[in-house]
Structure formats: structure tokens, C-alpha cells
Design an enzyme around this catalytic site. Structure first.
Site, mmCIF file in Angstrom:
data_model
loop_
_atom_site.group_PDB
_atom_site.id
_atom_site.type_symbol
_atom_site.label_atom_id
_atom_site.label_comp_id
_atom_site.label_asym_id
_atom_site.label_seq_id
_atom_site.Cartn_x
_atom_site.Cartn_y
_atom_site.Cartn_z
ATOM 1 N N HIS A 172 19.039 46.302 -3.765
ATOM 2 C CA HIS A 172 18.307 47.495 -4.219
ATOM 3 C C HIS A 172 18.790 48.736 -3.461
ATOM 4 C CE1 HIS A 172 15.194 44.226 -4.862
ATOM 5 N NE2 HIS A 172 15.316 44.742 -6.067
ATOM 6 N N SER A 231 19.161 38.110 -3.889
ATOM 7 C CA SER A 231 17.991 38.028 -4.758
ATOM 8 C C SER A 231 16.797 37.727 -3.871
ATOM 9 C CB SER A 231 18.176 36.881 -5.763
ATOM 10 O OG SER A 231 16.939 36.559 -6.348
ATOM 11 N N SER A 232 15.643 38.274 -4.261
ATOM 12 C CA SER A 232 14.449 37.977 -3.461
ATOM 13 C C SER A 232 14.113 36.485 -3.569
ATOM 14 C CB SER A 232 13.273 38.820 -3.940
ATOM 15 O OG SER A 232 13.067 38.575 -5.301
ATOM 16 N N MET A 246 11.009 45.811 -8.617
ATOM 17 C CA MET A 246 9.716 45.124 -8.511
ATOM 18 C C MET A 246 9.391 44.912 -7.029
ATOM 19 S SD MET A 246 9.320 42.748 -11.821
ATOM 20 C CE MET A 246 10.332 41.393 -11.337
ATOM 21 N N GLU A 293 23.893 45.064 -11.642
ATOM 22 C CA GLU A 293 24.708 44.313 -12.607
ATOM 23 C C GLU A 293 24.458 42.807 -12.516
ATOM 24 O OE1 GLU A 293 28.675 45.693 -11.753
ATOM 25 O OE2 GLU A 293 28.398 47.501 -12.981
ATOM 26 N N GLN A 315 20.101 42.215 -18.890
ATOM 27 C CA GLN A 315 19.076 43.264 -18.787
ATOM 28 C C GLN A 315 19.727 44.651 -18.860
ATOM 29 O OE1 GLN A 315 15.544 43.385 -16.006
ATOM 30 N NE2 GLN A 315 16.923 44.621 -14.775
#
Ligand code: PAF
Length: 297
Positions: free
Chosen positions: A40, A188-189, A33, A151, A156
Site C-alpha cells: 500500500h 498481502s495482509s 481496506m 497490480e 480488479q
């Protein structure tokens, strides 16, 4: 270095995929996203190891946000993301707009049952339906041989593996290991939205995971005792509220009870409040660790 090709429509991406497949090239898709970070980029690196052509999708999927405010606040910096794609040898960046993936006439959803019960499925109603639907669309657009997901979003990943298998997509779903900041917080963003005090307190997450892993290594097998220890550690952070602390079978995601006998995932989700002086905002963080109860105790 070849520059990243930006594609905005499903039709164009399918044409590119068919061309690559026609030349016998293996395609890897890394769905994201945006707001790309080292986590990422580690998936992109993995993609280069398993395929010839790397496609990264950059699409903030409105259908997977149970809280519209969370969607509005989701960070977006396309030029920065494209620069990172370029620097990391991504061949294609797929950047559709919302109408491209969800035209007004769209009325179809993809849903995976059972695995989506509980954990994030319980606290974020509709979330997984949004994820499985958008990932199906991305799979049909990019026609990859392999798709790679982090992971950190353990549930998800399990849901998407099941979906790919159940619906015979013919796509291998691979998990990439969690990437952590130097002090252990999973990347994490959302981390950037924590106030400094909450950021310091967020380390209870990795402390709790480490303690549980060490306890299992030393022979602890009692599920309730493990959960109590973990809850006590994360509960010591006064800005944190527990969303869930659970031990689940690492494959089926069924809740563990009694003794820990099989590989199990310790999954945590916590809400951190803004700092008392107003810095930061309310942020939900998740993390997990697979615990391997090897040998007898
Ligand atoms: O993990 C994410 O970033 C998203 O859930 C995904 C898989 C890109 C679908 O929008």
C-alpha cells in the site's frame, strides 16, 4: 510534518475535495481496506508523484466478501494505519463507517460484465460487484483526478479501469507494481495468517511465475504446456489447492488458447491449508505475471 486529516463522512470529504480542486490542486485516491503494508505504501508513494493531495481510504468493505468468516477475520488496526499514513505524508485518511457508505436505504449497485467472468469472479461470487460499488462511492466522495490500485489484484485493476472508462468518471486509474517480500512472496495482509510450513510452501507461486516467464523468454509459446508446467510446480505443495491457474489476454482478460501470441497475464489463485500441527489458518493467495511473447519462436 503536517498531520493526516481524518475524515469520516462523504459530505466532508467532498467539501475538502472541492476546496482542493478550487485551488487547482490535483487529488490522488488510494483505496485500501486498511492493514497497510509496504505494498500500500508504494501506492502512496506513487500517489505523491502524480498529485498534490493524497487521500487514502481505510474501509473494510463488507459487500465484497463472499465468505463472511473472511470478513470477520480481516485484520484491522486503525491507529497503526493512521500512524503509517502520517509517516508517509498522506493528507487525508477517509475512514467511513459501514452506515456512511451503505445506509439502510441503499439499493444501488455498480456491475461490470465480461471482465468479471472467470478468475476471482468465478470463485468469489458477488466480489466484484462489491468492489465496483464501493469504489464508485469512494470516487464520488473523494473526487480524485487519479486513483491508484495494486497490480497484484490484476483482474480488479482491469475491472476498475473499464468501469472508470465506461461510466466516464474522468478519473485516471493507475496500477502500482506488485511489492514482494525478500523471498519473492507478493505482499498481502493474508500472508501473516499462513502457518510456517504453508508460508514456506507458498514460494511455489513465485517459482511457478519465474519458470513460466523464463520459458516464454526462451521461446515457449504453447499455452497448454506452460499451464501444465505451472500447475505441476504449484501442485508440488501438499498444503496447496489450486483455485485457478490461467493465461489470459493481458488487456481483454480473454482466455489464451493454442499459441501465446500477445501480452498475456499468468494468473494464479491457491488455497493454503493450516499447518498439520494446527498453526496458521486456511488462506487464499493470488499472484500474477504479465508474459511478453516478443519475437518469433
Ligand atoms: O483492493 C482492495 O483493497 C479493495 O478491493 C478496494 C479496492 C480497496 C475496494 O474495497
Amino acid at each position: 510534518m503536517a498531520s493526516v486529516c481524518v475524515i469520516r463522512t462523504v459530505r466532508e470529504l467532498q467539501a475538502r475535495a472541492d476546496e482542493e480542486r478550487g485551488r487547482g490542486r490535483r487529488i490522488a485516491l488510494v483505496p485500501t481496506m486498511g492493514a497497510l503494508h509496504e505494498g500500500h505504501l508504494s501506492l502512496v508513494k506513487l500517489a505523491h508523484e502524480v498529485a498534490d493531495v493524497v487521500v487514502v481510504s481505510l474501509f473494510v468493505n463488507p459487500k465484497q466478501f463472499d465468505d463472511p468468516k473472511d470478513f470477520e477475520r480481516y485484520p484491522a488496526d486503525l491507529s497503526e494505519d493512521l500512524a503509517l499514513c502520517e509517516a508517509h505524508g498522506v493528507d487525508v485518511a477517509f475512514v467511513p463507517d459501514v452506515a456512511e457508505l451503505y445506509p439502510d436505504t441503499a439499493a444501488s449497485w455498480v456491475e461490470v460484465e465480461a471482465l468479471t467472468d472467470g478468475l476471482c469472479g468465478a470463485s468469489r461470487p458477488g466480489h466484484f460487484r462489491g468492489v465496483t460499488t464501493v469504489v464508485t462511492k469512494l470516487f464520488h466522495a473523494a473526487r480524485p483526478h487519479v486513483a491508484i490500485f495494486g497490480e497484484k489484484d490484476y483482474q480488479q485493476l482491469a475491472v476498475l479501469r473499464r468501469m472508470a472508462q465506461d461510466l466516464a468518471f474522468g478519473i485516471e486509474v493507475i496500477g502500482g507494481p506488485i511489492v514482494r517480500e525478500p523471498d519473492g512472496l507478493a505482499l498481502s495482509s493474508r500472508n501473516l495468517r499462513l502457518g510456517p510450513r504453508a508460508r514456506a510452501q507458498a514460494l511455489v507461486i513465485v517459482q511457478a511465475l519465474d519458470v513460466a516467464e523464463a520459458a516464454v523468454g526462451e521461446g515457449e509459446r504453447d499455452v497448454q504446456r506452460l499451464l501444465d508446467r505451472v500447475s505441476a510446480i504449484v501442485g508440488s505443495a501438499d498444503q496447496a489447492t489450486i483455485d485457478y491457474v490461467e493465461l489470459r489476454d493481458a488487456e481483454s482478460l480473454e482466455a489464451c488458447a493454442g499459441r501465446l501470441e500477445v501480452p498475456s497475464v499468468l494468473a494464479l489463485a491457491l488455497h493454503f491449508e493450516a499447518d498439520p500441527d494446527g498453526q496458521g489458518e486456511s488462506v487464499r493467495l493470488i499472484d500474477n505475471r504479465v508474459l511478453l511473447p516478443r519475437g518469433g519462436a
